[in-house]
Design an enzyme around this catalytic site. Structure first.
Site, PDB file in Angstrom:
ATOM      1  N   ARG A 107     -37.098  17.258  24.800  1.00 43.47           N
ATOM      2  CA  ARG A 107     -37.672  18.436  25.481  1.00 43.47           C
ATOM      3  C   ARG A 107     -38.811  18.060  26.422  1.00 43.47           C
ATOM      4  O   ARG A 107     -38.999  18.722  27.447  1.00 43.47           O
ATOM      5  CB  ARG A 107     -38.167  19.451  24.454  1.00 43.47           C
ATOM      6  CG  ARG A 107     -37.008  20.217  23.857  1.00 43.47           C
ATOM      7  CD  ARG A 107     -37.493  21.344  22.998  1.00 43.47           C
ATOM      8  NE  ARG A 107     -36.419  22.309  22.809  1.00 43.47           N
ATOM      9  CZ  ARG A 107     -36.339  23.132  21.777  1.00 43.47           C
ATOM     10  NH1 ARG A 107     -37.265  23.105  20.848  1.00 43.47           N
ATOM     11  NH2 ARG A 107     -35.356  23.985  21.679  1.00 43.47           N
ATOM     12  N   LYS A 133     -22.919  33.913  11.022  1.00 41.33           N
ATOM     13  CA  LYS A 133     -22.894  35.381  10.930  1.00 41.33           C
ATOM     14  C   LYS A 133     -22.224  36.040  12.119  1.00 41.33           C
ATOM     15  O   LYS A 133     -22.574  35.787  13.261  1.00 41.33           O
ATOM     16  CB  LYS A 133     -24.323  35.910  10.821  1.00 41.33           C
ATOM     17  CG  LYS A 133     -24.816  35.927   9.399  1.00 41.33           C
ATOM     18  CD  LYS A 133     -25.771  37.085   9.172  1.00 41.33           C
ATOM     19  CE  LYS A 133     -27.189  36.645   9.162  1.00 41.33           C
ATOM     20  NZ  LYS A 133     -28.215  37.458   9.581  1.00 41.33           N
ATOM     21  N   GLY A 138     -28.672  26.096  18.886  1.00 43.39           N
ATOM     22  CA  GLY A 138     -29.401  25.020  18.221  1.00 43.39           C
ATOM     23  C   GLY A 138     -28.509  24.098  17.396  1.00 43.39           C
ATOM     24  O   GLY A 138     -28.497  22.877  17.576  1.00 43.39           O
ATOM     25  N   GLY A 152     -31.764  30.456  21.095  1.00 42.52           N
ATOM     26  CA  GLY A 152     -31.721  31.913  21.264  1.00 42.52           C
ATOM     27  C   GLY A 152     -31.536  32.335  22.710  1.00 42.52           C
ATOM     28  O   GLY A 152     -30.791  33.276  23.001  1.00 42.52           O
TER      29      GLY A 152
HETATM   30  P1  ADP Z   1     -26.006  27.857  16.570  1.00 42.45           P
HETATM   31  O1  ADP Z   1     -27.359  27.428  16.076  1.00 42.45           O
HETATM   32  O2  ADP Z   1     -25.300  26.754  17.302  1.00 42.45           O
HETATM   33  O3  ADP Z   1     -26.050  29.151  17.341  1.00 42.45           O
HETATM   34  P2  ADP Z   1     -25.415  29.121  14.055  1.00 42.45           P
HETATM   35  O4  ADP Z   1     -26.840  29.001  13.664  1.00 42.45           O
HETATM   36  O5  ADP Z   1     -24.874  30.468  14.334  1.00 42.45           O
HETATM   37  O6  ADP Z   1     -25.099  28.129  15.282  1.00 42.45           O
HETATM   38  O7  ADP Z   1     -24.487  28.532  12.921  1.00 42.45           O
HETATM   39  C1  ADP Z   1     -24.714  27.318  12.288  1.00 42.45           C
HETATM   40  C2  ADP Z   1     -24.616  27.460  10.802  1.00 42.45           C
HETATM   41  O8  ADP Z   1     -23.361  27.982  10.421  1.00 42.45           O
HETATM   42  C3  ADP Z   1     -24.741  26.123  10.129  1.00 42.45           C
HETATM   43  O9  ADP Z   1     -25.851  26.146   9.258  1.00 42.45           O
HETATM   44  C4  ADP Z   1     -23.426  25.974   9.353  1.00 42.45           C
HETATM   45  O10 ADP Z   1     -23.588  25.377   8.092  1.00 42.45           O
HETATM   46  C5  ADP Z   1     -22.988  27.403   9.190  1.00 42.45           C
HETATM   47  N1  ADP Z   1     -21.550  27.507   8.916  1.00 42.45           N
HETATM   48  C6  ADP Z   1     -20.537  27.162   9.726  1.00 42.45           C
HETATM   49  N2  ADP Z   1     -19.354  27.375   9.116  1.00 42.45           N
HETATM   50  C7  ADP Z   1     -19.619  27.878   7.892  1.00 42.45           C
HETATM   51  C8  ADP Z   1     -18.825  28.323   6.787  1.00 42.45           C
HETATM   52  N3  ADP Z   1     -17.505  28.266   6.822  1.00 42.45           N
HETATM   53  N4  ADP Z   1     -19.462  28.800   5.708  1.00 42.45           N
HETATM   54  C9  ADP Z   1     -20.800  28.850   5.666  1.00 42.45           C
HETATM   55  N5  ADP Z   1     -21.614  28.446   6.651  1.00 42.45           N
HETATM   56  C10 ADP Z   1     -21.040  27.970   7.771  1.00 42.45           C
HETATM   57 MG    MG Z   2     -28.575  27.979  14.366  1.00 43.25          MG
END
Ligand code: ADP
Ligand code: MG
Length: 388
Positions: free
Chosen positions: A37, A197, A345, A368
């Site tokens: 960064r 989620k 992230g 975000g």
């Molecule tokens: P990003 O940070 O790239 O936007 P998210 O924070 O939405 O992504 O998602 C990442 C999280 O989702 C990770 O902690 C990962 O462990 C979780 N994850 C992915 N697939 C599953 C699953 N099948 N069951 C539970 N957690 C999951």
């Molecule tokens: Mg995340």
């Protein structure tokens, strides 16, 4: 078009407050683990510094509650010293008489790094007094902190309303990449969504329906969609309140001709603690990764794409047993001939974990903020920047 630093003229000797995103990861000793960064901000700082401006550089670091010596900006200023020898000074305050004095002593081409903005609660509250103190330091304001551009904080939103302003190269690039990807996409356009989620990412999926040709859904969000279609998902992660929304999305996609791909096999943890691959999830199982048949299906779609946007790991990639799906998707994306964008992230760290960061066309630097851009939203801190 937003004003960028290229549009700032005659800035020699002018005081410019530059908001950067130096929110770097630290180890338990307070040492910087990854200076990506800081390095990402160098082009903007160099461009302004080359013209002889006096740069007052500020950022937040971590989530301090008041002063916290382990979250000082000093180590960041040490990294900057390497890039701008004999030009960087550190001030151990954010506002107040010491800062004013240090600013008054600056010579043309000097860079003054202020202490962590979040040592003051006025930063996140966008407190008017704090905004006034900060903006009184400079004649111009430059925002290059993409990572917090979705927030209305004092040092980005508040100050931008007070001073003549512009965006830096980092924010400019992020905005241009996402705007082009959604307004003039290359087809076939494949969007890949995963993560934990659905509720957080529903708007993201909606925004690409009718724009993308295919939407690949994996990770924790897949199971709400599978459940909505009547499949057993065992103990897999479910956003119960989003079932109707998931159904609506599937319907909307059919109407608009966007194909939605869902997992056809799964790596599951049984209640006995065993890892099994199944086509149908049992009642005693938790699906934590996509299976190899799904990897094959998704990789084929990825291979045929001319543009790919990826957000969200397709499995619980932090767990060695369930990282394979995400690793395979990362490889498929990195090796495709498409223009590739990865944002979020965890998604970016998954790609970096595979050592594939430099094979992605655009690795978005903000979690975000990049999600907001993918949702088609305007970032508040960018909205307040003057237009040309
Ligand atoms: P990003 O940070 O790239 O936007 P998210 O924070 O939405 O992504 O998602 C990442 C999280 O989702 C990770 O902690 C990962 O462990 C979780 N994850 C992915 N697939 C599953 C699953 N099948 N069951 C539970 N957690 C999951
Ligand atoms: Mg995340």
């Amino acid at each position: 078009m937003k004003r960028t630093i290229r549009d700032l003229k005659n800035i020699k000797g002018e005081r410019i407050l530059v908001r950067c995103d130096f929110n770097v990861p630290l180890d338990n000793w307070g040492d910087i683990l990854d200076d990506t960064r800081i390095i990402a901000a160098i082009p903007t700082l160099k461009f302004l510094n080359d013209q002889g401006a006096k740069l007052i550089v500020c950022s937040h670091l971590g989530r301090p509650k008041g002063y916290d010596k382990f979250l000082s900006m000093f180590p960041v200023s040490v990294v900057l010293m390497k890039y701008f020898p004999n030009k960087v000074k550190f001030c151990n305050k954010v506002i107040g008489p010491e800062v004013k004095k240090a600013v008054n002593q600056m010579k043309n081409g000097d860079i003054l790094v202020l202490e962590n903005l979040r040592f003051h609660d006025g930063e996140e509250k966008n407190d008017p007094t704090f905004v006034n103190e900060l903006s009184s330091l400079a004649q111009f304001y430059v925002d290059d902190a993409f990572g917090v551009a979705h927030r209305k904080h004092a040092s980005n939103y508040g100050v931008a309303l007070k001073l003549p302003n512009a965006i830096g190269f980092l924010i400019e690039k992020e905005i241009n990449v996402f705007e082009k990807a959604f307004k003039q996409p290359e087809h076939p356009f494949v969007a890949i969504f995963g993560g934990a989620k659905v509720s957080d990412k529903l708007n993201l999926i909606k925004n690409v329906i009718g724009v993308a040709d295919k939407i690949i859904i994996g990770g924790g969000m897949a199971y709400t969609f599978l459940k909505a279609q009547g499949y057993e998902i065992g103990n897999s992660i479910l956003s119960e309140d989003q079932l109707d929304n998931a159904k609506q999305i599937l319907r909307l996609a059919r109407q608009k001709g966007t194909e939605i791909l869902l997992p056809i096999d799964h790596m599951c943890l049984t209640d006995k603690g065993m890892v099994v691959r199944v086509r149908e999830i049992g009642r005693d199982m938790t699906a934590l990764d996509i299976g190899y048949k799904t990897v094959k299906l998704y990789s084929k779609a990825i291979k045929g794409a001319k543009q790919i946007i990826w957000n969200g790991p397709v499995g619980k990639y932090e767990d060695r047993r369930f990282k394979k799906g995400t690793t395979k998707i990362a490889k498929a994306v990195a090796h495709s001939k498409a223009y590739t964008i990865v944002g979020g992230g965890d998604s970016v760290s998954a790609v970096n974990m595979c050592g594939l960061g430099d094979k992605i066309n655009h690795l978005s630097t903000g979690g975000g903020a990049s999600l907001k851009l993918m949702e088609g939203k305007i970032l508040p801190a960018v909205e307040v920047i003057d237009t040309l």
